[in-house]
Design a protein around this motif. Structure first.
Motif, PDB file in Angstrom:
ATOM      1  N   ILE A 124      35.250 -34.395 -25.096  1.00  0.00           N
ATOM      2  CA  ILE A 124      36.341 -33.961 -24.331  1.00  0.00           C
ATOM      3  C   ILE A 124      35.992 -34.054 -22.750  1.00  0.00           C
ATOM      4  O   ILE A 124      36.778 -34.378 -21.974  1.00  0.00           O
ATOM      5  N   THR A 125      34.714 -33.445 -22.431  1.00  0.00           N
ATOM      6  CA  THR A 125      34.488 -33.836 -21.060  1.00  0.00           C
ATOM      7  C   THR A 125      34.542 -34.915 -20.566  1.00  0.00           C
ATOM      8  O   THR A 125      34.907 -35.352 -19.413  1.00  0.00           O
ATOM      9  N   ARG A 126      33.998 -36.221 -21.110  1.00  0.00           N
ATOM     10  CA  ARG A 126      34.154 -37.610 -20.926  1.00  0.00           C
ATOM     11  C   ARG A 126      35.609 -38.065 -20.676  1.00  0.00           C
ATOM     12  O   ARG A 126      35.672 -38.538 -19.763  1.00  0.00           O
ATOM     13  N   GLU A 127      36.529 -37.427 -21.536  1.00  0.00           N
ATOM     14  CA  GLU A 127      37.686 -37.771 -21.760  1.00  0.00           C
ATOM     15  C   GLU A 127      38.251 -37.555 -20.223  1.00  0.00           C
ATOM     16  O   GLU A 127      39.148 -38.123 -19.436  1.00  0.00           O
ATOM     17  N   GLN A 128      37.801 -36.217 -19.739  1.00  0.00           N
ATOM     18  CA  GLN A 128      38.635 -35.607 -18.630  1.00  0.00           C
ATOM     19  C   GLN A 128      37.779 -36.257 -17.222  1.00  0.00           C
ATOM     20  O   GLN A 128      38.560 -36.352 -16.625  1.00  0.00           O
ATOM     21  N   ALA A 129      36.696 -36.646 -17.540  1.00  0.00           N
ATOM     22  CA  ALA A 129      36.176 -37.364 -16.691  1.00  0.00           C
ATOM     23  C   ALA A 129      36.558 -38.494 -16.278  1.00  0.00           C
ATOM     24  O   ALA A 129      36.838 -39.321 -15.122  1.00  0.00           O
ATOM     25  N   TYR A 130      37.103 -39.237 -17.168  1.00  0.00           N
ATOM     26  CA  TYR A 130      37.684 -40.729 -16.855  1.00  0.00           C
ATOM     27  C   TYR A 130      39.279 -40.712 -16.668  1.00  0.00           C
ATOM     28  O   TYR A 130      39.652 -41.653 -16.170  1.00  0.00           O
ATOM     29  N   ASP A 179      41.151 -35.460 -30.607  1.00  0.00           N
ATOM     30  CA  ASP A 179      40.345 -34.912 -29.315  1.00  0.00           C
ATOM     31  C   ASP A 179      40.126 -35.845 -28.524  1.00  0.00           C
ATOM     32  O   ASP A 179      39.487 -35.284 -27.394  1.00  0.00           O
ATOM     33  N   SER A 180      39.955 -36.806 -28.714  1.00  0.00           N
ATOM     34  CA  SER A 180      39.382 -37.930 -27.981  1.00  0.00           C
ATOM     35  C   SER A 180      40.338 -39.396 -27.911  1.00  0.00           C
ATOM     36  O   SER A 180      39.838 -40.300 -28.410  1.00  0.00           O
ATOM     37  N   PRO A 181      41.478 -39.234 -27.463  1.00  0.00           N
ATOM     38  CA  PRO A 181      42.283 -40.426 -27.530  1.00  0.00           C
ATOM     39  C   PRO A 181      41.980 -41.546 -26.880  1.00  0.00           C
ATOM     40  O   PRO A 181      41.941 -42.892 -27.414  1.00  0.00           O
ATOM     41  N   MET A 182      41.297 -41.410 -25.659  1.00  0.00           N
ATOM     42  CA  MET A 182      40.820 -42.743 -25.160  1.00  0.00           C
ATOM     43  C   MET A 182      39.493 -43.141 -25.666  1.00  0.00           C
ATOM     44  O   MET A 182      39.526 -44.436 -25.920  1.00  0.00           O
ATOM     45  N   ILE A 183      38.685 -42.585 -25.757  1.00  0.00           N
ATOM     46  CA  ILE A 183      37.391 -42.971 -26.668  1.00  0.00           C
ATOM     47  C   ILE A 183      37.456 -43.427 -28.086  1.00  0.00           C
ATOM     48  O   ILE A 183      36.900 -44.318 -28.284  1.00  0.00           O
ATOM     49  N   ASN A 184      38.058 -42.427 -28.738  1.00  0.00           N
ATOM     50  CA  ASN A 184      38.243 -42.926 -30.192  1.00  0.00           C
ATOM     51  C   ASN A 184      39.618 -43.145 -30.725  1.00  0.00           C
ATOM     52  O   ASN A 184      39.648 -43.539 -31.956  1.00  0.00           O
ATOM     53  N   GLU A 207      42.847 -53.837 -21.269  1.00  0.00           N
ATOM     54  CA  GLU A 207      41.892 -54.886 -20.989  1.00  0.00           C
ATOM     55  C   GLU A 207      41.049 -54.549 -19.642  1.00  0.00           C
ATOM     56  O   GLU A 207      40.154 -55.115 -19.452  1.00  0.00           O
ATOM     57  N   ASN A 208      41.833 -53.916 -18.763  1.00  0.00           N
ATOM     58  CA  ASN A 208      41.370 -53.712 -17.313  1.00  0.00           C
ATOM     59  C   ASN A 208      40.391 -52.460 -17.261  1.00  0.00           C
ATOM     60  O   ASN A 208      39.625 -52.444 -16.198  1.00  0.00           O
ATOM     61  N   ILE A 209      40.458 -51.751 -18.318  1.00  0.00           N
ATOM     62  CA  ILE A 209      39.573 -50.416 -18.120  1.00  0.00           C
ATOM     63  C   ILE A 209      38.631 -50.299 -19.312  1.00  0.00           C
ATOM     64  O   ILE A 209      38.849 -50.638 -20.377  1.00  0.00           O
ATOM     65  N   SER A 210      37.201 -50.113 -18.947  1.00  0.00           N
ATOM     66  CA  SER A 210      36.264 -49.884 -20.088  1.00  0.00           C
ATOM     67  C   SER A 210      35.272 -48.945 -19.656  1.00  0.00           C
ATOM     68  O   SER A 210      35.037 -48.515 -18.575  1.00  0.00           O
ATOM     69  N   ARG A 211      34.399 -48.367 -20.774  1.00  0.00           N
ATOM     70  CA  ARG A 211      33.256 -47.708 -20.696  1.00  0.00           C
ATOM     71  C   ARG A 211      31.980 -48.683 -20.493  1.00  0.00           C
ATOM     72  O   ARG A 211      31.818 -49.699 -20.905  1.00  0.00           O
ATOM     73  N   ARG A 212      31.125 -48.138 -19.408  1.00  0.00           N
ATOM     74  CA  ARG A 212      29.831 -48.782 -19.405  1.00  0.00           C
ATOM     75  C   ARG A 212      28.844 -47.925 -19.774  1.00  0.00           C
ATOM     76  O   ARG A 212      28.614 -46.611 -18.923  1.00  0.00           O
ATOM     77  N   VAL A 213      28.234 -47.953 -20.738  1.00  0.00           N
ATOM     78  CA  VAL A 213      27.331 -46.985 -21.494  1.00  0.00           C
ATOM     79  C   VAL A 213      25.890 -47.764 -21.061  1.00  0.00           C
ATOM     80  O   VAL A 213      25.361 -48.436 -21.552  1.00  0.00           O
ATOM     81  N   MET A 214      25.146 -46.610 -20.403  1.00  0.00           N
ATOM     82  CA  MET A 214      23.618 -46.707 -20.334  1.00  0.00           C
ATOM     83  C   MET A 214      22.906 -46.199 -21.473  1.00  0.00           C
ATOM     84  O   MET A 214      22.175 -46.828 -22.006  1.00  0.00           O
ATOM     85  N   THR A 271      31.149 -39.969 -12.030  1.00  0.00           N
ATOM     86  CA  THR A 271      31.807 -41.311 -12.297  1.00  0.00           C
ATOM     87  C   THR A 271      33.086 -41.023 -11.762  1.00  0.00           C
ATOM     88  O   THR A 271      33.743 -39.760 -11.843  1.00  0.00           O
ATOM     89  N   GLY A 272      33.868 -41.898 -11.251  1.00  0.00           N
ATOM     90  CA  GLY A 272      35.266 -42.047 -10.823  1.00  0.00           C
ATOM     91  C   GLY A 272      36.135 -42.209 -12.145  1.00  0.00           C
ATOM     92  O   GLY A 272      35.853 -43.301 -12.836  1.00  0.00           O
ATOM     93  N   GLY A 273      37.132 -41.558 -12.082  1.00  0.00           N
ATOM     94  CA  GLY A 273      38.237 -41.760 -13.196  1.00  0.00           C
ATOM     95  C   GLY A 273      39.621 -42.414 -12.732  1.00  0.00           C
ATOM     96  O   GLY A 273      39.708 -42.901 -11.590  1.00  0.00           O
ATOM     97  N   LEU A 274      40.420 -42.661 -13.700  1.00  0.00           N
ATOM     98  CA  LEU A 274      41.649 -43.386 -13.164  1.00  0.00           C
ATOM     99  C   LEU A 274      42.473 -42.714 -12.056  1.00  0.00           C
ATOM    100  O   LEU A 274      42.927 -43.521 -11.280  1.00  0.00           O
TER     101      LEU A 274
END
Length: 389
Positions: A213-219, A31-36, A336-343, A235-238
């Motif tokens: 899922i919303t976050r995945e699609q935003a990224y 359900d969240s391949p990028m995040i999890n 290594e070039n992409i990452s989440r910045r979490v506030m 936020t801007g995605g890939l």
């Protein structure tokens, strides 16, 4: 309301954040391949780090690689060849005294070495003179590669004009994902159901999946915007950040992937992940495809083994299947070039109780950071896919 002189954790409960770490980790990587998701190295596909501002910034740096593509035709040949034109930006990759050779876009060497005697950084024109084999120089076409072979200056000479390229400051915004409400009456929570011991927890879990899922699609496809008037931001995605190596190829063939890997390689990077929808991988999974390496599967079980990695001259690229990627698109990225910045990590906050029901909200705030976008690639016009997505 408690008026005790000493406030304890039992006194102030409205708005209290509930730790749902265990709930987050129950969300399937499917359900969240990028995040999890976990890559072949055992690490999360999308790393994360904290941030303290709604606008986060990072510095991108590109070195002055001593090679460039010709940007204009020069039909002269032999000793009549006195100038090579590159873009104004690429002209800073060279200096007076450099020795250069030119290779056809198709790969043929011109068999001549020329020496740069002057550079016009406004027009990109490199004035050249013969050094070795000037007579062999043939006409230059757009896209021919101009390669620096070092410098030829008189012994004891002063160095040439100094060159430098400043780092580029890039920025993106954190986006508030939520708040998503979950509300249920006390009576509703008491009703027993088959297979669901706690209906409130079940609804909370479902809303959490929707959030991720919303976050995945935003990224993947988000566009950065900071609406200061209405105090909203995204936020801007890939798809937004990967602007240098954009492919209009219609299929994910080994050859088309190699072309983009070569472009990334020439810019100084090598992607290690291909993020795509499974319906776009039909060519790579075709066992009759002569462009792939593996054709024989020594296994008595029926079926085929899907492509998990792509091996080429540029190393191994792991395939990350992502159901939220549109069938028409795919991304070649360097992990290594992409990452989440979490506030604000994903939390559940209990809201004020105004009736005979429980109310909570799910919310988090984070954004995507992308460094070295010219080391990665974006397929944006795929049409050769099976099924629907």
């Amino acid at each position: 309301m408690s008026y005790a002189g000493k406030v304890t954790t039992y006194d102030l409960t409205v708005g209290e954040k509930i730790d749902i770490d265990e709930l987050i980790y129950l969300i399937s990587p499917v359900d969240s391949p990028m995040i999890n998701g976990i890559a072949s190295d055992g690490k999360q596909i999308l790393a994360s780090s904290g941030c303290t501002e709604t606008t986060f910034k990072w510095m991108d740096e590109e070195i002055l690689l001593p090679r460039a593509a010709a940007s204009a035709v020069n039909s002269s040949s032999g000793t009549s060849m006195t100038a090579i034109t590159v873009t104004a930006a690429d002209s800073y990759k060279f200096q007076v005294g450099d020795l250069v050779s030119v290779m056809d876009e198709g790969g043929a060497q011109h068999n001549a070495v020329l020496r740069i005697t002057a550079i016009n950084n406004s027009t990109g024109v490199l004035t050249v003179a013969g050094w070795m084999g000037h007579v062999n120089q043939t006409a230059i076409a757009v896209g021919d590669i101009v390669t620096c072979l070092g410098t030829a200056l008189a012994e004891g000479s002063d160095p040439g004009t100094a060159r430098s390229k400043d780092r580029v400051m890039r920025s993106n915004y954190t986006q508030i994902f939520g708040p998503t409400p979950v509300e249920m009456s006390r009576t509703e929570q008491q009703i027993s159901r088959y297979g669901v011991p706690d209906e409130f927890a079940k609804q909370l879990f479902n809303r959490s999946i929707e959030n991720v899922i919303t976050r995945e699609q935003a990224y993947l496809y988000g566009q950065p915007k900071n609406d200061t008037t209405n105090k909203m931001r995204s936020t801007g995605g890939l798809a937004y950040w990967l602007s240098s190596n954009v492919s209009t190829s219609t299929s994910l063939t080994a050859a088309n992937i190699d072309t983009q890997l070569q472009a990334c390689y020439n810019a100084g990077g090598v992607p290690d992940l291909l993020i795509a929808n499974p319906v776009s991988l039909s060519d790579l999974n075709d066992t009759a495809n002569t462009s792939t390496v593996r054709h024989v599967i020594d296994d008595p079980r029926r079926g085929r083994v899907p492509t998990m990695s792509i091996f080429s001259e540029f190393g191994q690229v792991d395939v990350v299947r992502n159901r939220w990627v549109n069938a028409e698109t795919a991304f070649l990225v360097k992990k290594e070039n992409i990452s989440r910045r979490v506030m604000q990590p994903l939390v559940v906050e209990a809201l004020a109780k105004t009736g005979d029901s429980d109310k909570v909200q799910i919310v988090c705030e984070e954004g995507l950071q992308v460094k070295g976008q010219n080391h990665m690639a974006y397929f944006k016009q795929l049409t050769d896919y099976t099924g629907s997505a």
